[in-house]
Design a protein around this motif. Structure first.
Motif, PDB file in Angstrom:
ATOM      1  N   MET A   1       0.222  -1.108   0.117  1.00 15.97           N
ATOM      2  CA  MET A   1      -0.123  -0.012   0.061  1.00 15.97           C
ATOM      3  C   MET A   1       1.306   1.587   0.140  1.00 15.97           C
ATOM      4  O   MET A   1       1.906   1.400   1.027  1.00 15.97           O
ATOM      5  CB  MET A   1      -1.051   0.239   1.139  1.00 15.97           C
ATOM      6  N   LYS A   2       0.534   1.990  -0.649  1.00 13.98           N
ATOM      7  CA  LYS A   2       0.706   3.552  -0.098  1.00 13.98           C
ATOM      8  C   LYS A   2       0.057   4.388  -0.845  1.00 13.98           C
ATOM      9  O   LYS A   2      -1.074   4.244  -1.249  1.00 13.98           O
ATOM     10  CB  LYS A   2       1.702   4.272  -2.101  1.00 13.98           C
ATOM     11  N   ILE A   3       0.085   5.456  -0.455  1.00 18.20           N
ATOM     12  CA  ILE A   3      -0.547   7.053  -0.338  1.00 18.20           C
ATOM     13  C   ILE A   3       0.425   7.694  -1.657  1.00 18.20           C
ATOM     14  O   ILE A   3       0.884   8.931  -1.230  1.00 18.20           O
ATOM     15  CB  ILE A   3      -0.517   7.553   1.208  1.00 18.20           C
ATOM     16  N   TYR A   4      -1.447   8.377  -2.234  1.00 26.21           N
ATOM     17  CA  TYR A   4      -0.617   9.289  -3.276  1.00 26.21           C
ATOM     18  C   TYR A   4      -1.226  10.769  -2.814  1.00 26.21           C
ATOM     19  O   TYR A   4      -2.640  10.566  -2.727  1.00 26.21           O
ATOM     20  CB  TYR A   4      -1.085   8.996  -4.841  1.00 26.21           C
ATOM     21  N   ILE A   5      -0.441  11.216  -2.895  1.00 29.49           N
ATOM     22  CA  ILE A   5      -0.802  12.964  -2.892  1.00 29.49           C
ATOM     23  C   ILE A   5      -1.105  14.061  -3.993  1.00 29.49           C
ATOM     24  O   ILE A   5      -0.041  14.233  -4.290  1.00 29.49           O
ATOM     25  CB  ILE A   5      -0.198  13.870  -1.349  1.00 29.49           C
ATOM     26  N   ASP A   6      -1.841  14.214  -4.358  1.00 30.05           N
ATOM     27  CA  ASP A   6      -2.104  15.272  -5.334  1.00 30.05           C
ATOM     28  C   ASP A   6      -2.047  16.174  -4.745  1.00 30.05           C
ATOM     29  O   ASP A   6      -3.312  17.398  -4.063  1.00 30.05           O
ATOM     30  CB  ASP A   6      -3.908  15.276  -5.614  1.00 30.05           C
ATOM     31  N   THR A  16      -0.290  14.344   5.897  1.00 35.11           N
ATOM     32  CA  THR A  16      -0.754  13.023   5.294  1.00 35.11           C
ATOM     33  C   THR A  16       0.916  11.648   5.358  1.00 35.11           C
ATOM     34  O   THR A  16       1.016  11.102   5.420  1.00 35.11           O
ATOM     35  CB  THR A  16      -0.679  12.945   3.752  1.00 35.11           C
ATOM     36  N   VAL A  17       2.140  12.665   4.843  1.00 37.25           N
ATOM     37  CA  VAL A  17       3.063  12.537   5.253  1.00 37.25           C
ATOM     38  C   VAL A  17       3.382  11.655   5.944  1.00 37.25           C
ATOM     39  O   VAL A  17       4.087  11.000   6.751  1.00 37.25           O
ATOM     40  CB  VAL A  17       4.478  13.334   4.247  1.00 37.25           C
ATOM     41  N   GLU A  18       3.268  13.277   7.435  1.00 34.59           N
ATOM     42  CA  GLU A  18       3.626  12.134   9.182  1.00 34.59           C
ATOM     43  C   GLU A  18       2.201  10.985   9.281  1.00 34.59           C
ATOM     44  O   GLU A  18       3.374  10.304   9.832  1.00 34.59           O
ATOM     45  CB  GLU A  18       3.682  13.723   9.378  1.00 34.59           C
ATOM     46  N   ILE A  19       1.548  10.982   9.036  1.00 34.49           N
ATOM     47  CA  ILE A  19       0.962   9.657   8.495  1.00 34.49           C
ATOM     48  C   ILE A  19       1.679   8.681   8.170  1.00 34.49           C
ATOM     49  O   ILE A  19       1.529   7.197   8.716  1.00 34.49           O
ATOM     50  CB  ILE A  19      -1.211  10.103   8.501  1.00 34.49           C
ATOM     51  N   ALA A  20       1.759   8.805   6.755  1.00 33.55           N
ATOM     52  CA  ALA A  20       2.015   7.553   6.103  1.00 33.55           C
ATOM     53  C   ALA A  20       3.679   7.515   6.845  1.00 33.55           C
ATOM     54  O   ALA A  20       4.046   5.835   6.804  1.00 33.55           O
ATOM     55  CB  ALA A  20       2.730   8.141   4.755  1.00 33.55           C
ATOM     56  N   LYS A  21       4.547   8.274   7.179  1.00 31.07           N
ATOM     57  CA  LYS A  21       5.523   7.389   7.521  1.00 31.07           C
ATOM     58  C   LYS A  21       5.218   6.818   9.240  1.00 31.07           C
ATOM     59  O   LYS A  21       5.537   5.912   9.315  1.00 31.07           O
ATOM     60  CB  LYS A  21       6.201   9.312   7.960  1.00 31.07           C
ATOM     61  N   LYS A  22       4.580   7.595   9.939  1.00 31.96           N
ATOM     62  CA  LYS A  22       4.427   6.671  11.430  1.00 31.96           C
ATOM     63  C   LYS A  22       3.662   5.099  11.099  1.00 31.96           C
ATOM     64  O   LYS A  22       4.209   4.668  11.618  1.00 31.96           O
ATOM     65  CB  LYS A  22       3.538   7.620  12.261  1.00 31.96           C
ATOM     66  N   GLY A  24       4.740   3.416   8.461  1.00 30.39           N
ATOM     67  CA  GLY A  24       5.567   2.954   7.510  1.00 30.39           C
ATOM     68  C   GLY A  24       4.544   2.309   6.326  1.00 30.39           C
ATOM     69  O   GLY A  24       5.234   1.493   5.011  1.00 30.39           O
ATOM     70  N   VAL A  25       3.782   3.064   5.672  1.00 33.86           N
ATOM     71  CA  VAL A  25       3.814   3.077   4.229  1.00 33.86           C
ATOM     72  C   VAL A  25       4.252   4.335   3.591  1.00 33.86           C
ATOM     73  O   VAL A  25       4.544   5.680   3.826  1.00 33.86           O
ATOM     74  CB  VAL A  25       1.497   3.645   4.429  1.00 33.86           C
ATOM     75  N   LEU A 140      -9.122   5.354   7.728  1.00 33.57           N
ATOM     76  CA  LEU A 140      -9.189   4.311   6.467  1.00 33.57           C
ATOM     77  C   LEU A 140      -8.067   3.056   6.423  1.00 33.57           C
ATOM     78  O   LEU A 140      -7.935   2.458   5.791  1.00 33.57           O
ATOM     79  CB  LEU A 140      -9.259   4.898   4.932  1.00 33.57           C
ATOM     80  N   ILE A 141      -6.328   4.021   6.758  1.00 33.52           N
ATOM     81  CA  ILE A 141      -5.601   3.003   7.071  1.00 33.52           C
ATOM     82  C   ILE A 141      -5.702   1.909   7.683  1.00 33.52           C
ATOM     83  O   ILE A 141      -5.652   1.112   7.110  1.00 33.52           O
ATOM     84  CB  ILE A 141      -4.628   4.238   7.281  1.00 33.52           C
ATOM     85  N   GLU A 142      -6.430   2.327   8.744  1.00 37.16           N
ATOM     86  CA  GLU A 142      -6.135   0.942   9.953  1.00 37.16           C
ATOM     87  C   GLU A 142      -7.426  -0.010   9.213  1.00 37.16           C
ATOM     88  O   GLU A 142      -6.770  -1.321   9.718  1.00 37.16           O
ATOM     89  CB  GLU A 142      -6.965   1.196  11.518  1.00 37.16           C
ATOM     90  N   SER A 143      -8.579   0.271   8.975  1.00 40.03           N
ATOM     91  CA  SER A 143      -9.015  -1.257   8.043  1.00 40.03           C
ATOM     92  C   SER A 143      -8.121  -1.313   6.166  1.00 40.03           C
ATOM     93  O   SER A 143      -9.087  -2.537   6.278  1.00 40.03           O
ATOM     94  CB  SER A 143     -10.342   0.567   7.184  1.00 40.03           C
TER      95      SER A 143
END
Length: 147
Positions: A1-6, A16-22, A24-25, A140-143
């Motif tokens: 899974m990756k998070i893409y940011i427009d 969003t990047v801070e959350i992704a880092k937390k 490990g996404v 959303l990430i946790e789900s």
């Protein structure tokens, strides 16, 4: 899974990047070359400044199970056809239950702006807006992680 940011005009890119880092996404920030964005964690993808360059780049990169942060309902619809999960900067999760009405609203508002019958005045973003987005993104990430 990756998070893409427009990232063009995205007020929650850094959050969003801070959350992704937390979690490990992986995080991918897609921006046009007119925006100066740097980050030590996220992959930065820079595209041409033409109107749909970032959207097309994201639509071609995103995969099933990824998350897209965007305020563009058209891009969200394209990403959803690839199996991605979409959320806007206010924490609204876009899915099969609401995307048609969101696209209809987008069309009507665009037409009204073109006909000069509506003007959009967006209120200044607050910390409560950021908290609402954060809570929705975390859910959303946790789900997705718990599937």
């Amino acid at each position: 899974m990756k998070i893409y940011i427009d990232a063009d005009g995205c007020p929650v890119a850094k959050l969003t990047v801070e959350i992704a880092k937390k979690y490990g996404v992986g995080a991918v920030i897609v921006k046009n070359y007119a925006h100066e964005i740097t980050d030590d964690y996220a992959q930065i993808v820079t595209v041409d400044i033409s109107s749909d360059s970032a959207d097309l780049a994201i639509a071609n990169m995103i995969s099933k199970g990824d998350i897209l942060v965007t305020q563009d309902y058209g891009l969200a619809a394209m990403a959803m056809t690839r199996g991605a999960n979409c959320i806007n900067q206010n924490g609204l999760v876009m899915d099969g239950r609401n995307i048609d009405s969101l696209l209809d609203k987008r069309h009507v508002n665009r037409k009204m702006r073109k006909d000069k019958k509506i003007y959009t005045k967006i209120p200044k973003r607050t910390s409560a807006d950021d908290e609402s987005f954060k809570a929705s993104l975390l859910r959303l990430i946790e789900s997705l992680v718990n599937r």
